[in-house]
Design a protein around this motif. Structure first.
Motif, short mmCIF file in Angstrom:
data_model
loop_
_atom_site.label_atom_id
_atom_site.label_comp_id
_atom_site.label_asym_id
_atom_site.label_seq_id
_atom_site.Cartn_x
_atom_site.Cartn_y
_atom_site.Cartn_z
N LEU B 173 0.85 -1.19 0.00
CA LEU B 173 0.00 0.00 0.00
C LEU B 173 0.89 1.24 0.00
N PHE B 174 0.60 2.17 -0.91
CA PHE B 174 1.39 3.42 -0.98
C PHE B 174 0.48 4.59 -0.67
N ASP B 175 0.85 5.39 0.34
CA ASP B 175 0.06 6.57 0.68
C ASP B 175 0.80 7.82 0.20
N GLU B 176 0.42 8.29 -0.98
CA GLU B 176 1.06 9.46 -1.58
C GLU B 176 2.58 9.41 -1.42
N PRO B 177 3.24 8.44 -2.02
CA PRO B 177 4.65 8.18 -1.73
C PRO B 177 5.60 9.28 -2.20
N THR B 178 5.14 10.17 -3.08
CA THR B 178 6.07 11.19 -3.58
C THR B 178 5.67 12.61 -3.17
N SER B 179 4.56 12.74 -2.41
CA SER B 179 4.05 14.09 -2.11
C SER B 179 4.98 14.91 -1.24
N ALA B 180 5.78 14.23 -0.39
CA ALA B 180 6.63 14.99 0.52
C ALA B 180 8.02 15.21 -0.04
N LEU B 181 8.22 14.81 -1.30
CA LEU B 181 9.57 14.88 -1.87
C LEU B 181 9.80 16.15 -2.68
N ASP B 182 11.07 16.57 -2.71
CA ASP B 182 11.43 17.64 -3.64
C ASP B 182 11.20 17.14 -5.06
N PRO B 183 10.74 18.03 -5.97
CA PRO B 183 10.38 17.59 -7.33
C PRO B 183 11.47 16.77 -8.02
N GLU B 184 12.75 17.13 -7.81
CA GLU B 184 13.78 16.42 -8.55
C GLU B 184 14.02 15.01 -8.01
N LEU B 185 13.41 14.69 -6.85
CA LEU B 185 13.61 13.37 -6.27
C LEU B 185 12.45 12.43 -6.57
N VAL B 186 11.37 12.98 -7.14
CA VAL B 186 10.16 12.19 -7.36
C VAL B 186 10.43 11.04 -8.33
N GLY B 187 11.19 11.34 -9.39
CA GLY B 187 11.42 10.37 -10.45
C GLY B 187 12.01 9.06 -9.97
N GLU B 188 13.04 9.14 -9.10
CA GLU B 188 13.71 7.92 -8.67
C GLU B 188 12.78 7.00 -7.89
N VAL B 189 11.84 7.62 -7.14
CA VAL B 189 10.90 6.82 -6.35
C VAL B 189 9.86 6.18 -7.27
N LEU B 190 9.33 6.99 -8.20
CA LEU B 190 8.33 6.45 -9.14
C LEU B 190 8.92 5.32 -9.97
#
Lengths: 497, 256
Positions: B173-190
């Protein structure tokens, strides 16, 4: 809810275990009081009233006229002796509560006491004298005491004499303190035993106080004091005293201490006492250094360690109960915290020692001190720990829950380690307070560091250097503890960026 | 592919005081699929997700994952039975939080081992080997002995994902896994999540990343005001039928 109920059960259980352990110890101490082949007799005495009961400056052994008399009595009667030292005003309560069996402390026979206690045959006949600061010529007889302020042991016969003469009483623990108050001009007059005053003058070499007259015409009689329910012991003591008088032992002891025989009714007047402690201040402090250090190592530090350890466990359980959503679990924790934080530690110590003793739960001094101090630490630290636990973010609980942890495991592995780091600085404060608070245990007969300083000050009257020295000991310990705080915080916080 | 869905939720209702956040929501997902839950703030999407592992307790409705079922409307269940049911349900899922919630006092490796070793009682050596493999999979080999505070936000979140996977759950289950990240870090998580989706994990993802959801999701639920307003394959995001969905997509895809 399930968990919090279990936490409460734990609190109650540890309480029971502690209580049983402590009262078990009390029960065995109690059984020592039953008559047997060689009965162990516990003797209540001040240890700070030279030359009657005090610590030998050279050996630190308990000695004095009354001590030698009771030892001679014990030899005759076949008793084993166990001395319990306490401030004067604690001695009668200790006898009442069955913590001691006899008092050997120049207890003057008077009608009030005769109504409540049993006395042996007198072994001292003495005169009271009136003492003032040097140069005060206004007081010469008891009639002059009306409206003056006198320093006395609150419950002593001399206090009664001064009170009857119209003086207002300021309570002190020992004669040396009373003398010091005279010198400092804080009280007007002191009434005490002629011999005690002469001893003080010889020991201190002081010319700042003077004997100005006799406290009444009557010779007062001092005797061993027993509980009314213990006539057997009194009878044994009387038999022994009679034999000791016959064979001249009592006279010898008296000659030895006072240069005169004060154990018979028409006693020669004592005019010259050699002084129990005529050493210089430097010698006094040097002599007291080891007993004080021993008081620190044997009582102050173990008392601190045990009370802190038990107190922290209690605090943790209380904090968890306090945070429970179950009101039945929460309420006792709230009441406990409020009771501890809302009452003086001194009162808690008195309740643990004298109070419980009166309702049949007689706990020896050190366990009683640990009981009161750990309960005190528990109440204060519970709020510290609760605050620390609450400061761990909610997400930590959720993360631990989603990996399958139940409450106890979650607390132990995830929340408490993080809370511990937050709690270290405030808990260090609690520990530092505790180290110093152990000095209060001296009032419930624990011979800890401060008590040793008081003992040393009683024959020598060197208050300033001895109390400064005691303060230095406390400061060194507190300094070392606070030095350890930094590394501990660092260790617990090694994960922080 | 089995005919029974791996996850099945029926009639979920939840109110916080007077505020009814879920008004009877049904959800089902097959094994090996990725489900994206999207919708405006306050629509109840996080509450649905948290109902699946009972971080939020629904007022009524049932949740089933694999063979574990909890019927929240059934008041006759006693407390200890309910606790056992909830634990069984939770044991089938792992969760990745918006702000990772890594254990700060434990190293990266210890974070991964906490569940398998302490809770599941697995052998340390074996669990360690698995954990190292997972760290490699999320691109964090060599970080085992670092503390979370020594990592970047994206790395922390990837550890969070590895920690959930280490439980070897049926569902992540993922609860908004990238919402708290700086934009440039979102990609690696996605990228890591995308990788999981293609390698057959069953995922339920609450997200604001519409393009990502369009690429990865087998199923999309559009939630609005406590009900599912539209539901379907990823075409829901390309060609929405409901006016409410269209409005929402216009707002998030064409900011300004």
């Amino acid at each position: 809810m399930q968990q919090s109920r279990r936490a409460l059960a734990l609190v109650v259980l540890s309480w029971l275990v502690a209580t049983l352990a402590l009262s078990g110890g009390a029960a065995s101490a109690e059984s020592a009081g039953t008559p047997a082949e060689a009965r162990t007799v516990r003797v209540g005495t001040e240890g700070t009233y030279p030359p009657f009961t005090f610590h030998d400056p050279d050996t630190d052994e308990l000695t004095g006229f009354d001590i030698e008399v009771i030892r001679a009595v014990a030899d005759e009667a076949g008793w084993d002796l166990e001395f319990v030292e306490a401030p004067f005003d604690s001695i009668f309560p200790a006898l009442d509560a069955g913590r001691v069996d006899v008092i050997a402390n120049q207890i003057t026979i008077n009608p009030e006491r005769e109504a409540r206690y049993l006395f042996s045959a007198p072994y001292t006949y003495s005169r009271g004298v009136i003492v003032t600061a040097a140069g005060n010529d206004d007081v010469t007889t008891l009639d002059d005491l009306d409206g003056l302020v006198a320093a006395e042991n609150e419950t002593s016969n001399w206090a009664q004499v001064a009170r009857d003469a119209g003086a207002e009483i300021r309570a002190v623990d020992q004669f040396a303190q009373a003398a010091e108050l005279l010198v400092q001009g804080r009280v007007d007059v002191v009434v005490n035993d002629n011999i005690a005053v002469l001893d003080y003058l010889a020991s201190s070499g002081s010319d700042e106080i003077q004997i100005v007259g006799e406290a009444g015409e009557e010779v007062s009689r001092q005797a061993l004091t027993f509980r009314q329910d213990d006539p057997e012991l009194q009878q044994e003591a009387d038999d022994a005293l009679a034999r000791l008088a016959d064979d001249g032992t009592l006279a010898d002891i008296s000659e030895d201490y006072f240069g005169a025989d004060v154990t018979v009714e028409d006693a020669a007047e004592v005019t010259d006492v050699k002084g129990s402690d005529t050493r210089s201040t430097a010698e006094v402090v040097r002599g007291a250094a080891w007993p004080m250090l021993r008081g620190l190592l044997v009582y102050t530090l173990p008392l601190t360690a045990a009370s802190f350890a038990i107190g922290l466990v209690l605090a943790l359980l209380t904090a968890l109960a306090r945070m429970s959503s179950n009101r039945l679990v929460q309420l006792p924790a709230r009441v406990y915290i409020s009771a501890i934080r809302g009452t003086p530690l001194l009162v808690q110590l008195f309740i643990a020692f004298y109070g419980l003793g009166q309702i049949g739960l007689t706990i020896p001094p050190v366990p009683a001190a640990i009981l009161a101090l750990s309960l005190n630490v528990g109440g204060y630290a519970a709020e510290v720990i609760r605050g620390s636990i609450l400061s761990v973010p909610r997400g930590q609980y959720e993360a631990a829950t989603t990996i399958g942890m139940r409450y106890p495991q979650l607390m132990r592995r995830i929340v408490l380690p993080q809370a511990a780091r937050i709690a270290v600085p405030p808990l260090s404060n609690t520990l530092l307070s505790l180290i110093k608070d152990t000095s209060l245990a001296s009032v419930i007969l624990v011979p800890e560091l401060l008590r040793q300083a008081v003992n040393a000050a009683s024959p020598s009257a060197d208050f300033m250097p001895l109390y400064l020295f005691a303060a230095l000991y406390y400061w060194v310990v507190c300094f070392l503890v606070s030095q350890a705080q930094g590394p501990l915080e660092k260790r617990l916080g090694r994960y922080a960026a | 592919m089995s005919t029974t869905p791996l996850i099945e939720a029926r009639g979920l209702r939840k109110a916080f005081g007077d505020n009814e956040v879920l008004k009877g929501v049904d959800l089902s997902a097959d094994e090996g699929t990725a489900t994206a839950i999207i919708g405006p703030s306050g629509s109840g999407k996080t509450t649905i997700l948290r109902s699946l592992n009972v971080l939020e307790v629904p007022d009524s409705g049932t949740v089933r994952i694999a063979d574990a079922t909890v019927d929240f409307g059934d008041a006759s269940v006693d407390r200890s039975t309910r606790r056992d049911e909830v634990e069984a349900l939770r044991s089938h899922s792992g969760m990745v939080f918006q702000s990772h919630h890594l254990f700060p006092h434990k190293t990266v490796l210890q974070n991964l081992l906490e569940g398998p070793v302490q809770v599941q009682g697995r052998e340390v050596d074996e669990a360690t080997a698995d954990a190292r493999r997972l760290l490699e999979q999320v691109g964090l080999a060599g970080r085992e002995d670092q503390y979370p505070s020594q990592l970047s936000g994206g790395q922390q979140q990837r550890v969070g994902i590895a920690r959930a996977l280490a439980l070897n759950p049926e569902v992540v289950l993922f609860d908004e896994p990238t919402s708290a990240l700086d934009p440039e870090l979102v990609g690696e998580v996605l990228a890591v999540i995308r990788d999981l989706a293609t390698s057959g994990w069953t995922l339920v993802i609450v997200t604001h990343e519409i393009r990502f959801a369009r690429d990865v999701a087998d199923q999309v639920l559009f939630l609005d005001a406590g009900v599912i307003a539209e539901q379907g394959g990823s075409e829901v995001l390309r060609d929405p039928q409901q006016e409410r969905t269209k409005q929402f997509l216009r707002r998030v895809l064409e900011p300004g």
